[in-house]
Write an enzyme that holds these catalytic residues in place. Structure first.
Site, PDB file in Angstrom:
ATOM      1  N   GLU A   1       1.000  -1.216  -0.069  1.00 27.91           N
ATOM      2  CA  GLU A   1      -0.001   0.098   0.044  1.00 27.91           C
ATOM      3  C   GLU A   1       0.883   1.238  -0.144  1.00 27.91           C
ATOM      4  O   GLU A   1       1.974   1.268   0.511  1.00 27.91           O
ATOM      5  CB  GLU A   1      -1.050  -0.123   1.204  1.00 27.91           C
TER       6      GLU A   1
ATOM      7  N   LYS B   1     -10.453   0.559  -1.883  1.00 22.00           N
ATOM      8  CA  LYS B   1     -10.265  -0.037  -0.468  1.00 22.00           C
ATOM      9  C   LYS B   1     -11.654   0.303   0.138  1.00 22.00           C
ATOM     10  O   LYS B   1     -12.049   1.680   0.038  1.00 22.00           O
ATOM     11  CB  LYS B   1      -9.189   0.805   0.401  1.00 22.00           C
TER      12      LYS B   1
ATOM     13  N   CYS C   1      -4.721  -3.467   3.410  1.00 19.77           N
ATOM     14  CA  CYS C   1      -4.414  -3.125   5.028  1.00 19.77           C
ATOM     15  C   CYS C   1      -5.307  -3.148   5.953  1.00 19.77           C
ATOM     16  O   CYS C   1      -5.624  -4.538   6.375  1.00 19.77           O
ATOM     17  CB  CYS C   1      -3.892  -1.637   4.600  1.00 19.77           C
TER      18      CYS C   1
END
Length: 289
Positions: free
Chosen positions: A43, A128, A171
């Protein structure tokens, strides 16, 4: 699907686009030289450490990041994951087009992971969904939602004859097991978790969460990571790793920039899924009390 080598790259990205892409190039080449066919960048691989600068330069970062992924995958003949970079969002229609045509800072960006094939073609894209808005016990506060717009579509699974079912995430998603069960039930057997985990949370939660997602879904987990200081305030945990479907850590990049490499073996996936067929057992429906 055949056995192959995968690489989880570990970087120390900073607020310098060109420096980060040069570092990424070196580490990708290192992975390729060791035989990796699937290479995963973390990321924020192209820019990390200054949110104002990131949003101001979002279109430049987005364009350069995508070009880098396409050019690099074609150059080395690999499948390459760009684990997350800012893609400007049109405030009016959310179609990914920058709303900064007059030089103004974009209102929001998508934190976007993109998977690119060996011929430079885009295979999958994920925005995300879970944003890191937290107040940590060490006194640090993070508000990802101030600059990032959450994606509203769950990630798809890219099914490859050679590499298996690749499921994307980013993440903070790792704390939401339902996302990974969705991926596994839709054909994923290799879960990609590019991250920039904080130094504080990482030492308590990073490894155990990766192992849990691997065990729950009897899948490999490939987790490229950020490490070290990105500016005076932000520090990442590191320990990019590859975990097998039994929860065994096959490779760990430690606390310095580098590469974690391990074999992804379909026979092991099949064997463990036969021994522990939890994906076939469905979800327990609890009676209401």
């Amino acid at each position: 699907m055949k056995p192959y080598l995968a690489a989880a790259i570990q970087m120390t990205s900073v607020p310098d686009l060109n420096r980060n892409l040069a570092q990424a190039e070196d580490l990708v080449q290192m992975a390729v030289n060791r035989g990796a066919e699937l290479v995963c960048l973390p990321e924020n691989f192209s820019f990390l450490g200054d949110e104002d600068a990131k949003t101001t330069q979002a279109q430049t970062i987005s364009d350069a990041s995508y070009k880098f992924l396409v050019d690099t995958s074609k150059r080395y003949g690999i499948t390459l994951l760009g684990g997350g970079f800012p893609v400007p969002v049109s405030e009016s229609n959310g179609n990914g087009v920058s709303n900064a045509s007059n030089g103004d800072r974009p209102t929001k960006v998508y934190n976007t992971a993109v998977l690119i094939g060996a011929e430079g073609q885009e295979l999958a894209r994920y925005q995300k969904m879970h944003l890191f808005d937290v107040d940590l016990p060490d006194g640090n506060t993070y508000r990802e939602s101030e600059t990032v717009l959450a994606g509203d579509q769950p990630p798809i699974v890219y099914r490859s004859t050679d590499l298996g079912g690749l499921g994307l995430s980013v993440c903070y998603d790792i704390r939401f097991p339902e996302l990974y069960r969705h991926l596994a039930l839709n054909g994923a057997n290799v879960l990609l978790v590019p991250a920039a985990f904080t130094a504080y949370t990482g030492k308590f939660h990073w490894k155990v969460l990766l192992q849990a997602r691997a065990i729950e879904n009897t899948s490999y987990v490939i987790a490229p990571a950020q490490v070290g200081y990105h500016n005076a305030l932000r520090q990442s945990h590191g320990h990019a790793m590859i975990v097998d479907p039994w929860g065994t850590v096959l490779a760990d990049a430690g606390d310095k920039p580098g590469v974690a490499i391990a074999e992804i073996n379909p026979m092991q996936i099949d064997q463990i899924r036969k021994q522990m067929p939890s994906l076939k057992h469905g979800t327990l429906k609890l009676a209401q009390v």
